[in-house]
Design a protein around this motif. Structure first.
Motif, PDB file in Angstrom:
ATOM      1  N   THR A 108       0.789  -1.047   0.172  1.00  0.00           N
ATOM      2  CA  THR A 108       0.091   0.165   0.058  1.00  0.00           C
ATOM      3  C   THR A 108       0.767   1.171   0.069  1.00  0.00           C
ATOM      4  O   THR A 108       0.346   2.243  -0.487  1.00  0.00           O
ATOM      5  CB  THR A 108      -0.976   0.155   1.216  1.00  0.00           C
ATOM      6  OG1 THR A 108      -0.240  -0.240   2.351  1.00  0.00           O
ATOM      7  CG2 THR A 108      -2.055  -1.119   1.114  1.00  0.00           C
ATOM      8  N   GLY A 109       2.102   1.276   0.493  1.00  0.00           N
ATOM      9  CA  GLY A 109       2.667   2.417   0.870  1.00  0.00           C
ATOM     10  C   GLY A 109       2.727   3.016   2.032  1.00  0.00           C
ATOM     11  O   GLY A 109       1.855   2.785   2.925  1.00  0.00           O
ATOM     12  N   ASP A 163       0.697   0.835   9.041  1.00  0.00           N
ATOM     13  CA  ASP A 163      -0.582   0.434   8.724  1.00  0.00           C
ATOM     14  C   ASP A 163      -0.462  -0.771   7.586  1.00  0.00           C
ATOM     15  O   ASP A 163       0.213  -0.440   6.510  1.00  0.00           O
ATOM     16  CB  ASP A 163      -1.554   1.573   8.526  1.00  0.00           C
ATOM     17  CG  ASP A 163      -1.753   2.736   9.441  1.00  0.00           C
ATOM     18  OD1 ASP A 163      -2.112   2.241  10.370  1.00  0.00           O
ATOM     19  OD2 ASP A 163      -1.017   3.657   9.228  1.00  0.00           O
ATOM     20  N   ARG A 164      -0.967  -1.754   7.598  1.00  0.00           N
ATOM     21  CA  ARG A 164      -0.679  -2.892   6.894  1.00  0.00           C
ATOM     22  C   ARG A 164      -2.252  -3.893   6.639  1.00  0.00           C
ATOM     23  O   ARG A 164      -3.037  -3.694   7.449  1.00  0.00           O
ATOM     24  CB  ARG A 164       0.224  -4.316   7.479  1.00  0.00           C
ATOM     25  CG  ARG A 164       1.564  -3.384   7.621  1.00  0.00           C
ATOM     26  CD  ARG A 164       2.388  -3.445   6.470  1.00  0.00           C
ATOM     27  NE  ARG A 164       3.700  -2.814   6.563  1.00  0.00           N
ATOM     28  CZ  ARG A 164       4.597  -3.011   5.939  1.00  0.00           C
ATOM     29  NH1 ARG A 164       4.623  -3.610   4.539  1.00  0.00           N
ATOM     30  NH2 ARG A 164       6.092  -2.787   6.075  1.00  0.00           N
ATOM     31  N   ILE A 165      -2.298  -4.150   5.202  1.00  0.00           N
ATOM     32  CA  ILE A 165      -3.282  -5.273   5.060  1.00  0.00           C
ATOM     33  C   ILE A 165      -2.596  -6.645   4.390  1.00  0.00           C
ATOM     34  O   ILE A 165      -1.803  -6.339   3.733  1.00  0.00           O
ATOM     35  CB  ILE A 165      -4.162  -4.611   3.933  1.00  0.00           C
ATOM     36  CG1 ILE A 165      -4.888  -3.374   4.404  1.00  0.00           C
ATOM     37  CG2 ILE A 165      -5.161  -5.686   3.331  1.00  0.00           C
ATOM     38  CD1 ILE A 165      -5.597  -2.721   3.280  1.00  0.00           C
ATOM     39  N   VAL A 202      -4.496  -9.915  -3.756  1.00  0.00           N
ATOM     40  CA  VAL A 202      -4.630  -8.200  -3.921  1.00  0.00           C
ATOM     41  C   VAL A 202      -4.389  -7.806  -5.573  1.00  0.00           C
ATOM     42  O   VAL A 202      -3.514  -8.002  -6.089  1.00  0.00           O
ATOM     43  CB  VAL A 202      -3.348  -7.512  -3.108  1.00  0.00           C
ATOM     44  CG1 VAL A 202      -3.624  -5.922  -3.344  1.00  0.00           C
ATOM     45  CG2 VAL A 202      -3.509  -8.163  -1.695  1.00  0.00           C
ATOM     46  N   VAL A 203      -5.479  -7.314  -5.731  1.00  0.00           N
ATOM     47  CA  VAL A 203      -5.712  -6.824  -7.255  1.00  0.00           C
ATOM     48  C   VAL A 203      -5.075  -5.454  -7.404  1.00  0.00           C
ATOM     49  O   VAL A 203      -4.397  -4.897  -8.463  1.00  0.00           O
ATOM     50  CB  VAL A 203      -7.371  -6.913  -7.782  1.00  0.00           C
ATOM     51  CG1 VAL A 203      -7.505  -6.451  -9.147  1.00  0.00           C
ATOM     52  CG2 VAL A 203      -7.695  -8.208  -7.707  1.00  0.00           C
ATOM     53  N   ASP A 204      -5.443  -4.540  -6.212  1.00  0.00           N
ATOM     54  CA  ASP A 204      -4.989  -3.164  -6.551  1.00  0.00           C
ATOM     55  C   ASP A 204      -5.053  -2.842  -4.880  1.00  0.00           C
ATOM     56  O   ASP A 204      -5.701  -3.264  -4.075  1.00  0.00           O
ATOM     57  CB  ASP A 204      -5.999  -2.139  -7.133  1.00  0.00           C
ATOM     58  CG  ASP A 204      -5.291  -0.956  -7.499  1.00  0.00           C
ATOM     59  OD1 ASP A 204      -4.238  -0.648  -7.457  1.00  0.00           O
ATOM     60  OD2 ASP A 204      -6.054  -0.164  -8.115  1.00  0.00           O
ATOM     61  N   CYS A 205      -4.230  -1.555  -4.643  1.00  0.00           N
ATOM     62  CA  CYS A 205      -4.099  -1.264  -3.335  1.00  0.00           C
ATOM     63  C   CYS A 205      -3.436   0.331  -3.336  1.00  0.00           C
ATOM     64  O   CYS A 205      -2.742   0.859  -4.199  1.00  0.00           O
ATOM     65  CB  CYS A 205      -3.387  -1.967  -2.426  1.00  0.00           C
ATOM     66  SG  CYS A 205      -1.442  -2.300  -2.785  1.00  0.00           S
ATOM     67  N   ILE A 259      -9.561  -6.914  -3.282  1.00  0.00           N
ATOM     68  CA  ILE A 259      -9.100  -8.335  -3.172  1.00  0.00           C
ATOM     69  C   ILE A 259      -9.997  -9.193  -3.839  1.00  0.00           C
ATOM     70  O   ILE A 259     -11.249  -8.778  -3.835  1.00  0.00           O
ATOM     71  CB  ILE A 259      -9.017  -8.808  -1.728  1.00  0.00           C
ATOM     72  CG1 ILE A 259     -10.350  -8.576  -1.001  1.00  0.00           C
ATOM     73  CG2 ILE A 259      -7.817  -7.943  -1.036  1.00  0.00           C
ATOM     74  CD1 ILE A 259     -10.216  -9.234   0.585  1.00  0.00           C
ATOM     75  N   ALA A 260      -9.563 -10.235  -4.454  1.00  0.00           N
ATOM     76  CA  ALA A 260     -10.405 -11.116  -4.715  1.00  0.00           C
ATOM     77  C   ALA A 260      -9.930 -12.649  -4.755  1.00  0.00           C
ATOM     78  O   ALA A 260      -8.892 -12.831  -4.010  1.00  0.00           O
ATOM     79  CB  ALA A 260     -10.580 -10.920  -6.561  1.00  0.00           C
TER      80      ALA A 260
END
Length: 231
Positions: free
Chosen positions: A180-181, A194-196, A204-207, A228-229
């Protein structure tokens, strides 16, 4: 596709030192995530009531807070809360007790969203590296011991500055991180606190990091998000 987000909302206190729950909710609406993990969602003292009044969420958003059956006025557990779509079914939910010198906890919920079942864990880990690793171990052990297993998203403020050390090593054994950055400090982000993270069975398709004008003022953390998918 499901969009998730994590946000340390700092009890609604912005970089201007003003508490403004409406502004916090505005930021969340900008992200438009299906599921949101909040940290520091409750006041610290007294009844530890929710910072965002329930009627604001009900009347001005598409979410409902998951009810963990803790304090009557609280939104979650030790400041951790989950917002989910009003149409989502909460199949199961529980709090996770964490080892700590000061009150810390995590929350977990199994959700049915758009015909998919997903497990979400929200957390806010300790400032101490030693306690962070103990807490990561407690969370991973708790999730692994569940009788039912589901594709899992973990997210929150991990308070870990080092990219490939400490508790990140522990989570990395079983979870993949969304890139995510940096999200801290909101005025000049340099730290990826902060994390996912997603388990096998998810990708993760995009973040990214949500860095709108409102977000840069609403808290000292910027929210992070991920689409997410199924893998």
């Amino acid at each position: 596709m499901i969009r998730v987000a994590s946000y340390n909302m700092r009890k609604g206190i912005g970089t201007d030192r003003r508490r403004n729950p409406d502004r916090t909710l505005e930021v969340l609406r900008e992200i438009d995530a299906d599921v949101v993990a909040l940290q520091e969602a409750d006041r610290r003292f007294g009844t530890r009531s929710a910072v965002i009044p329930p009627h604001l969420i009900d009347e001005h958003s598409a979410w409902k807070p998951v009810d963990f059956g803790t304090r009557a006025a609280s939104m979650g557990w030790h400041g951790n809360a989950l917002l989910v779509p009003k149409a989502a079914e909460v199949i199961d939910c529980e709090v996770i007790h964490l080892p700590a010198l000061e009150p810390r906890g995590a929350v977990m919920a199994d959700l049915a969203i758009n015909g998919q079942t997903i497990r979400v864990v929200g957390m806010h880990l300790d400032l101490s590296g030693l306690w962070r690793r103990r807490q990561a171990h407690a969370i991973l052990t708790h999730v692994a011991a569940s009788l039912r297993q589901h594709p899992t998203v973990m997210m929150g403020d991990l308070n870990e500055w080092t990219r490939a050390a400490g508790c990140l090593q522990d989570f990395d054994r079983e979870f993949s991180f969304a890139d995510t950055g940096p999200s801290f400090h909101a005025r000049r982000p340099v730290g990826r606190l902060d994390r996912i993270m997603v388990s096998s069975g998810l990708k993760v398709v995009d973040c990214g990091v949500h860095a709108s004008y409102a977000a840069r003022k609403a808290s000292d953390h910027l929210p992070i998000w991920a689409d997410i998918a199924a893998a």
